[in-house]
Write an enzyme that holds these catalytic residues in place. Structure first.
Site, mmCIF file in Angstrom:
data_model
loop_
_atom_site.group_PDB
_atom_site.id
_atom_site.type_symbol
_atom_site.label_atom_id
_atom_site.label_comp_id
_atom_site.label_asym_id
_atom_site.label_seq_id
_atom_site.Cartn_x
_atom_site.Cartn_y
_atom_site.Cartn_z
ATOM 1 N N PRO A 2 26.530 -36.142 -18.782
ATOM 2 C CA PRO A 2 25.282 -36.455 -19.487
ATOM 3 C C PRO A 2 25.404 -36.162 -20.983
ATOM 4 O O PRO A 2 26.013 -35.172 -21.391
ATOM 5 C CB PRO A 2 24.260 -35.518 -18.827
ATOM 6 C CG PRO A 2 24.848 -35.170 -17.510
ATOM 7 C CD PRO A 2 26.324 -35.162 -17.706
ATOM 8 N N GLU A 3 24.840 -37.051 -21.799
ATOM 9 C CA GLU A 3 24.826 -36.817 -23.237
ATOM 10 C C GLU A 3 23.555 -36.057 -23.611
ATOM 11 O O GLU A 3 22.687 -35.796 -22.772
ATOM 12 C CB GLU A 3 24.965 -38.142 -23.973
ATOM 13 C CG GLU A 3 26.230 -38.881 -23.547
ATOM 14 C CD GLU A 3 26.752 -39.888 -24.547
ATOM 15 O OE1 GLU A 3 26.496 -39.755 -25.752
ATOM 16 O OE2 GLU A 3 27.472 -40.816 -24.111
ATOM 17 N N LYS A 52 24.804 -30.314 -24.933
ATOM 18 C CA LYS A 52 24.921 -30.505 -23.492
ATOM 19 C C LYS A 52 24.660 -29.218 -22.711
ATOM 20 O O LYS A 52 24.931 -29.157 -21.505
ATOM 21 C CB LYS A 52 26.312 -31.053 -23.168
ATOM 22 C CG LYS A 52 26.588 -32.391 -23.865
ATOM 23 C CD LYS A 52 27.966 -32.930 -23.553
ATOM 24 C CE LYS A 52 28.208 -34.253 -24.286
ATOM 25 N NZ LYS A 52 29.504 -34.871 -23.960
ATOM 26 N N ARG A 256 39.155 -39.955 -23.578
ATOM 27 C CA ARG A 256 38.066 -40.852 -23.186
ATOM 28 C C ARG A 256 38.329 -42.239 -23.763
ATOM 29 O O ARG A 256 38.914 -42.371 -24.841
ATOM 30 C CB ARG A 256 36.712 -40.328 -23.700
ATOM 31 C CG ARG A 256 36.337 -38.938 -23.211
ATOM 32 C CD ARG A 256 36.082 -38.892 -21.720
ATOM 33 N NE ARG A 256 34.970 -39.753 -21.323
ATOM 34 C CZ ARG A 256 33.693 -39.386 -21.391
ATOM 35 N NH1 ARG A 256 33.359 -38.202 -21.891
ATOM 36 N NH2 ARG A 256 32.748 -40.203 -20.990
#
Length: 267
Positions: A2-3, A52, A256
């Site tokens: 989750p951002e 986060k 990523r």
């Protein structure tokens, strides 16, 4: 993972649902049994998000009265109306009152910490665009001196908090910045524009509960955009850029997939 907008939205919803009254807490995992027992029946005073990281502050005199949570890749903390289901499986923490319940499962971290430990965690994090106390100059001080690519710097939580793969790709596209440019090659004007845009995009994400970075004029139709219409470059490898038509590319950066348009974001 989750951002930042997701964690701020969760903090808001947990505060609205549980804060200000006694909360029952429980767990099915031995690692948090002592913490859950200590907090059971106490009042959730407030919730806090930074990037986060999620903090639940309970109003009691004990040395350790704050729960620090990091959802990581697999963590979930949904809030549901009563009646609650029987506790089951790998339940790390349950919050429950007369009207709702929320089960935390699969987090990277869930620990009962002291105020000093809370402050230590915040001190090692970069500024969060969603916080009113955020100082963008702190991030700029790191970025403006770094040889590292801006695409990597934006993902470093000690530089800037709450930015993940989606916001990284999309905000750089929106400002025509190559993700491969060194931080020290970014101008102050560019950084100020990126920061201001992140504030707007993240706030919109909190309100909507989803990320939408395309401008209305760049979408094929009016109204609520479908997921495939919500991004300029994120997960659009091989598809035409919405602005120039060039083929969107992808490459691995800081473990990523990075997405960018080689024309709109030329070096």
């Amino acid at each position: 993972m989750p951002e930042g907008h997701t964690i701020h939205r969760l903090a808001r919803d947990l505060r609205t649902t549980f804060a200000g009254a006694a909360v029952h807490t429980g767990t099915l995992q031995e690692r948090f049994a002592e913490g859950a027992a200590k907090l059971d029946g106490t009042t959730l005073a407030k919730t806090e998000a930074h990037g986060k990281h999620l903090f639940l502050h309970f109003s009691q005199d004990a040395l350790r009265s704050t729960v620090h949570i990091h959802l990581g890749l697999y963590g979930k903390f949904p809030i549901q109306p009563q009646p609650a289901q029987p506790p089951r499986g790998a339940l790390r923490l349950r919050l429950e009152n007369d009207t709702a319940w929320a089960d935390l499962r699969g987090p990277t971290a869930c620990d009962l910490i002291t105020r000093d430990e809370h402050d230590t965690i915040l001190a090692r994090l970069g500024p969060d665009p969603l916080r009113t106390d955020a100082d963008p100059d702190r991030a700029w001080a790191r970025i403006s001196k770094s040889r590292m690519a801006i695409g990597a710097l934006l993902m470093s939580q000690d530089v800037l908090s709450g930015i993940g793969n989606v916001y990284r790709a999309e905000v750089l596209f929106r400002h025509g910045i190559s993700p491969f440019r060194a931080g020290r090659e970014i101008t102050r004007e560019e950084w100020d524009a990126v920061w201001a845009d992140l504030v707007v995009l993240l706030k919109a994400g909190v309100r909507a509960g989803r990320i939408v970075t395309t401008r209305p004029e760049d979408r094929p139709r009016r109204g609520r955009p479908r997921r495939e219409e919500s991004f300029y470059v994120y997960r659009r490898t091989g598809q035409p850029c919405r602005i120039c038509g060039a083929e969107v590319r992808t490459e691995l950066m800081v473990a990523r997939n990075l997405f960018w348009c080689p024309s709109c974001q030329a070096h």
